[in-house]
Write an enzyme that holds these catalytic residues in place. Structure first.
Site, PDB file in Angstrom:
ATOM      1  CG  HIS A 196      -2.083  -0.981   0.819  1.00 51.82           C
ATOM      2  ND1 HIS A 196      -2.259  -2.406   1.394  1.00 51.82           N
ATOM      3  CD2 HIS A 196      -3.147  -1.018   0.140  1.00 51.82           C
ATOM      4  CE1 HIS A 196      -3.236  -3.127   0.965  1.00 51.82           C
ATOM      5  NE2 HIS A 196      -3.810  -2.257  -0.001  1.00 51.82           N
ATOM      6  CG  ASN A 255      -3.273  -3.962  -6.381  1.00 58.09           C
ATOM      7  OD1 ASN A 255      -2.702  -4.163  -7.424  1.00 58.09           O
ATOM      8  ND2 ASN A 255      -3.854  -2.934  -5.746  1.00 58.09           N
ATOM      9  CG  ASP A 256      -5.611  -8.050  -1.630  1.00 60.56           C
ATOM     10  OD1 ASP A 256      -4.614  -8.267  -1.071  1.00 60.56           O
ATOM     11  OD2 ASP A 256      -6.221  -7.000  -1.468  1.00 60.56           O
ATOM     12  NE  ARG A 313      -1.259  -5.454  -1.871  1.00 56.74           N
ATOM     13  CZ  ARG A 313      -2.422  -4.929  -1.843  1.00 56.74           C
ATOM     14  NH1 ARG A 313      -3.566  -5.649  -1.758  1.00 56.74           N
ATOM     15  NH2 ARG A 313      -2.547  -3.829  -2.381  1.00 56.74           N
ATOM     16  NE  ARG A 333     -11.282  -1.103  -0.695  1.00 59.82           N
ATOM     17  CZ  ARG A 333      -9.824  -1.224  -0.977  1.00 59.82           C
ATOM     18  NH1 ARG A 333      -9.596  -2.106  -1.757  1.00 59.82           N
ATOM     19  NH2 ARG A 333      -8.986  -0.614  -0.134  1.00 59.82           N
ATOM     20  CB  CYS A 387     -10.062  -1.112  -9.149  1.00 60.84           C
ATOM     21  SG  CYS A 387     -10.456  -2.250  -7.980  1.00 60.84           S
ATOM     22  NE  ARG A 397      -6.328   0.856  -2.606  1.00 59.42           N
ATOM     23  CZ  ARG A 397      -5.723   1.276  -3.771  1.00 59.42           C
ATOM     24  NH1 ARG A 397      -5.721   2.355  -4.204  1.00 59.42           N
ATOM     25  NH2 ARG A 397      -5.732   0.087  -4.472  1.00 59.42           N
ATOM     26  CD  GLU A 428      -9.910  -7.451  -2.546  1.00 59.67           C
ATOM     27  OE1 GLU A 428      -8.855  -6.701  -3.048  1.00 59.67           O
ATOM     28  OE2 GLU A 428     -10.655  -7.027  -1.492  1.00 59.67           O
TER      29      GLU A 428
HETATM   30  C1  PEP Z   1      -6.458  -4.592  -5.148  1.00 54.77           C
HETATM   31  O1  PEP Z   1      -6.520  -5.569  -4.237  1.00 54.77           O
HETATM   32  O2  PEP Z   1      -6.381  -5.129  -6.420  1.00 54.77           O
HETATM   33  C2  PEP Z   1      -7.161  -3.444  -4.380  1.00 54.77           C
HETATM   34  C3  PEP Z   1      -7.475  -2.630  -5.553  1.00 54.77           C
HETATM   35  O3  PEP Z   1      -7.304  -2.892  -3.219  1.00 54.77           O
HETATM   36  P1  PEP Z   1      -6.102  -2.630  -2.457  1.00 54.77           P
HETATM   37  O4  PEP Z   1      -4.722  -2.529  -3.262  1.00 54.77           O
HETATM   38  O5  PEP Z   1      -6.568  -1.605  -1.510  1.00 54.77           O
HETATM   39  O6  PEP Z   1      -6.003  -3.876  -1.470  1.00 54.77           O
HETATM   40 MG    MG Z   2      -7.209  -5.592  -2.374  1.00 49.53          MG
END
Ligand code: PEP
Ligand code: MG
Length: 585
Positions: free
Chosen positions: A191, A460-461, A471, A334, A508, A298, A437
Site C-alpha cells: 500500500h 493486487n490481492d 504483495r 469501497r 481496479c 479506499r 480479489e
Molecule cells: C486490490 O487488491 O487490487 C485493490 C484494488 O485493493 P487494495 O490495493 O486496496 O488492496
Molecule cells: Mg485489495
C-alpha cells in the site's frame, strides 16, 4: 558512485539530495522473517535490551552524581520494566511465534503496554505512559540502524530513503518536498507503493540495504521507471538523467492534451477510465488527469490517518465532499478494508497485527467489519447519507464466500431501513457490488453474479492469493506477477461470466494503470478500468491507438504462454512496437 536496483512502483525520475530516515519514532511496519532467521532476530533483540539496560544504568549513575539519588529514581521504572519477564517474554514470544522482526515485536508489545497503562484508572499508571514511549524509543534505536531524522524534519526538497514507511506515513508525504522515495522493504503493490504512485512521487522499493549505503545529503538519482537508485552519480550520468527529466516533462505536457478526449479505440469502442483515491482532496487531480469518475475510494485511509475513530458525521462530511467535488460523476465507495498492513496506529480495533500469525489470511477487511458491526453500520450510514448528493455505488472488499456477501447486504438493508425510519435522505437504489480479489470469489463468479450489481476485480490481492505471494514482501517479489497465466485465466473467466450474466465488471488493481497490460485487458473483454489517476493519460493514449480486434488477437496469443516471463516479454514488446515512447527503455 553507487548504482542499486529495486522494484519500480511509481514512475518518474527525480534528482535531489537524500534524506535517510531513521526508525525510532516511526511506526514499524509488520514484517516476518524466514524461520532460519528467528534465532538471529532473538539475538538482535537480546543485544538491544542489554545495551538499553546498560545505557539506562549509566544515565542513572550520572543523574545520581549530578542531581542526587532522588532524581535518579526516575530511571528505576525503566530498569524495572526491562527486567520484567512479562515484557521481555512478550518480545521473545512475538518473534518466535509470529516470526516478526525484533523491532516489530518491540514496537507492538510496547504499544500494547502503553494502551493498557493509558486506560488504567489509577493516575500513577497513566502518567507512566511517557516512560514507556521513552523506553520503546531507546530499544528501537538499537534495532533500527539510523535514528537521525523523521519526516517532519524534511523541510527542503529531498529524496527519502527509508527502511519502510507505513501507508499512513506515505499518505502524509508532500509531493512538493518529497521528490522521490526508496525503501529497503516492500513489494510491487504494497500500500505504501500504491500511495506513492497516487501522489505522483517516483518510487522504488525492495532495495534491501539502501539505507545502509546512502548517507544523508548524498546526491541521488531515483529512476522510478527502471527501478534504480544512483547515489553520488558521475557527471555524465547526471547529464543524461537531467535530459531524461526534461524529456519526461515534455511528454507529460503532451499527455495533458488528452484530458478531454474520450478513451476510444480506433474501431470506436469506448473504455471507461476512472481514478482510485484514498482521500476526497484527490478528486480534482483525478478529474484533471481525465478520470470520468472515481472507481475505487479506499475509505479506510481516513482511519489510518486519524488519531481517533472517525464518527458518522466525520465520515459523512468526507464522503459528501468527494461526491460534491465530482459534480454528478460516479463514485464507487469501497467499505473499510482495514487489517493486515493497514492497521491504524491510534485506533483500537480490538485486534493488533501481532495477534495473528497470518494477518493477510486473517481478520481483515469485510471479515473485520462483520465482526465489528457498530463500526460497519456507522460507515454504511455515512455512505448512504452521502448517496443523497450524487451517483454513488458501494462495494465490499475481500469477499470470499456467498454468505459473507449476503450478510453484508443484509446489514446494508438494515441500515437503510433505519435511515428511512428516521426520515434521513439516501439513494434507495444504490448499486451494490463486490471486489473480486480472492480466488474463491473469482472461481464462483457465476454464483456471485446473481448476488450483486457489479464486480470490481482487485488484482493486487488476487495475485497475492492466487500465487501465494505476500504483495509487500521484497524477498518473494520476483514471484508476484500480474502476468501469471493463472491470474490471467481468472480475469478472463470473471470478465466472461459477468458479460453473460449482464453484470457490470471493472478492474481496479494496479495492473489497470500499467500500459503493458492495457491491450490484454481490453482483449479479455474489460471496458472499465480504474487506476491511480497519474496513469490515466498514458493508458488513454494507448487505447486510442489500438483496435479491439487487435487486442483480442494479442490476448489469445498471451493466453497461450506457460509462464509469466513469456507473457510479460510478449506484452512489453507489443507495447514497445506500438508506442515506443511509453517504454522506459
Ligand atoms: C486490490 O487488491 O487490487 C485493490 C484494488 O485493493 P487494495 O490495493 O486496496 O488492496
Ligand atoms: Mg485489495
Amino acid at each position: 558512485m553507487l548504482i542499486k536496483r529495486g522494484i519500480p512502483v511509481s514512475p518518474g525520475v527525480a534528482i535531489s539530495r537524500a534524506v535517510v530516515l531513521g526508525g525510532e519514532d516511526q511506526p514499524i511496519p509488520r514484517r516476518t522473517v524466514a524461520p532460519a532467521a528467528v534465532t538471529r532476530e532473538i539475538a538482535r533483540l537480546d543485544a538491544a535490551l542489554a545495551t538499553s539496560a546498560q545505557e539506562i544504568a549509566d544515565l542513572r549513575q550520572r543523574t545520581a552524581e549530578t542531581l542526587g539519588e532522588e532524581m535518579a529514581k526516575i530511571f528505576a521504572f525503566h530498569l524495572g520494566m526491562l527486567a520484567d519477564p512479562t515484557l521481555t517474554g512478550g518480545f521473545h514470544e512475538a518473534v518466535r511465534r509470529e516470526r516478526v522482526t525484533a523491532q516489530f515485536a518491540v514496537y507492538t508489545v510496547m504499544t500494547g503496554f502503553a494502551r493498557q497503562f493509558l486506560a488504567h484508572e489509577d493516575r500513577y499508571f497513566r502518567d507512566r505512559v511517557t516512560d514507556i514511549y521513552d523506553l520503546k524509543r531507546r530499544i528501537l534505536r538499537q534495532l533500527t540502524s539510523r535514528g537521525v531524522q523523521d519526516l517532519a524534519a524534511v523541510t527542503k526538497p529531498a529524496i527519502v530513503i527509508a527502511r519502510d514507511l507505513t501507508p499512513s506515513q506515505t499518505a502524509g508525504l508532500d509531493p512538493e518536498l518529497i521528490k522521490g522515495l526508496a525503501t529497503d522493504l516492500g513489494g510491487h503493490t504494497s500500500h505504501t507503493a500504491i500511495l506513492a504512485h497516487a501522489l505522483g512521487i517516483p518510487a522504488v522499493v525492495g532495495m534491501e540495504d539502501l539505507t545502509q549505503q546512502v548517507r544523508d545529503g548524498d546526491t541521488v538519482i531515483l529512476d522510478g521507471n527502471r527501478g534504480a537508485v544512483v547515489a553520488e552519480p558521475g557527471a555524465s550520468q547526471l547529464l543524461d538523467y537531467r535530459e531524461e527529466v526534461r524529456r519526461l516533462k515534455r511528454q507529460a505536457i503532451e499527455l495533458t492534451k488528452l484530458r478531454d478526449v474520450p478513451a476510444v479505440t480506433r474501431d470506436g469502442v469506448e473504455i471507461k477510465l476512472h481514478g482510485n483515491i484514498e482521500f476526497p482532496h484527490e478528486v480534482p487531480d483525478a478529474l484533471d488527469k481525465g478520470a470520468l469518475g472515481i472507481g475505487l475510494y479506499r475509505t479506510e485511509f481516513a482511519y489510518l490517518a486519524a488519531d481517533h475513530e472517525p464518527d458518522e458525521e466525520e465520515q459523512y462530511r468526507l464522503y459528501a465532499e468527494a461526491v460534491r467535488l465530482l459534480d454528478g460523476r460516479p463514485l464507487t465507495f469501497r467499505t473499510l478494508d482495514l487489517g493486515a498492513d493497514k492497521m491504524p496506529e491510534s485506533i483500537d480495533l480490538g485486534l493488533s497485527a501481532a495477534d495473528e500469525a497470518n494477518p493477510f489470511l486473517g481478520c481483515r477487511s469485510i471479515r473485520l467489519c462483520l465482526q465489528n458491526l457498530p463500526m460497519f453500520r456507522t460507515q454504511l450510514r455515512a455512505i448512504l447519507r452521502a448517496s443523497a448528493h450524487g451517483p454513488v455505488r458501494v462495494m465490499f472488499p475481500m469477499i470470499s464466500s456467498v454468505m459473507e456477501m449476503r450478510q453484508a447486504r443484509m446489514i446494508l438493508l438494515d441500515v437503510k431501513e433505519d435511515l428511512a425510519e428516521q426520515g434521513i435522505a439516501f439513494a434507495s437504489d444504490i448499486p451494490v457490488g463486490m471486489m473480486i480479489e480472492v480466488p474463491s470469489a473469482a472461481i464462483q463468479a457465476r454464483t456471485f453474479a446473481a448476488e450483486v450489481d457489479f464486480f470490481s476485480i482487485g488484482t493486487n490481492d488476487l495475485i497475492q492469493y492466487t500465487v501465494a505471494v505476500d504483495r509487500g514482501n521484497e524477498r518473494v517479489a520476483n514471484l508476484y506477477s500480474a502476468a501469471h497465466p493463472a491470474v490471467l485465466t481468472l480475469i478472463k473467466d470473471v470478465s466472461r461470466v459477468a458479460d453473460r450474466a449482464n453484470v457490470s465488471v471493472g478492474l481496479c488493481g494496479e495492473m489497470a494503470g500499467q500500459t503493458e497490460f492495457t491491450m490484454l485487458l481490453l482483449g479479455l473483454g474489460l471496458r472499465n478500468l480504474s487506476m491511480t489517476p497519474t496513469a490515466i493519460p498514458e493508458v488513454k493514449k494507448l487505447i486510442r491507438s489500438v483496435s479491439v480486434d487487435q487486442c483480442k488477437r494479442l490476448a489469445r496469443k498471451a493466453m497461450s504462454f506457460d509462464s509469466d516471463h513469456e507473457v510479460l516479454n510478449y506484452l512489453t514488446a507489443e507495447r514497445g512496437r506500438l508506442l515506443p515512447d511509453l517504454s522506459p527503455g
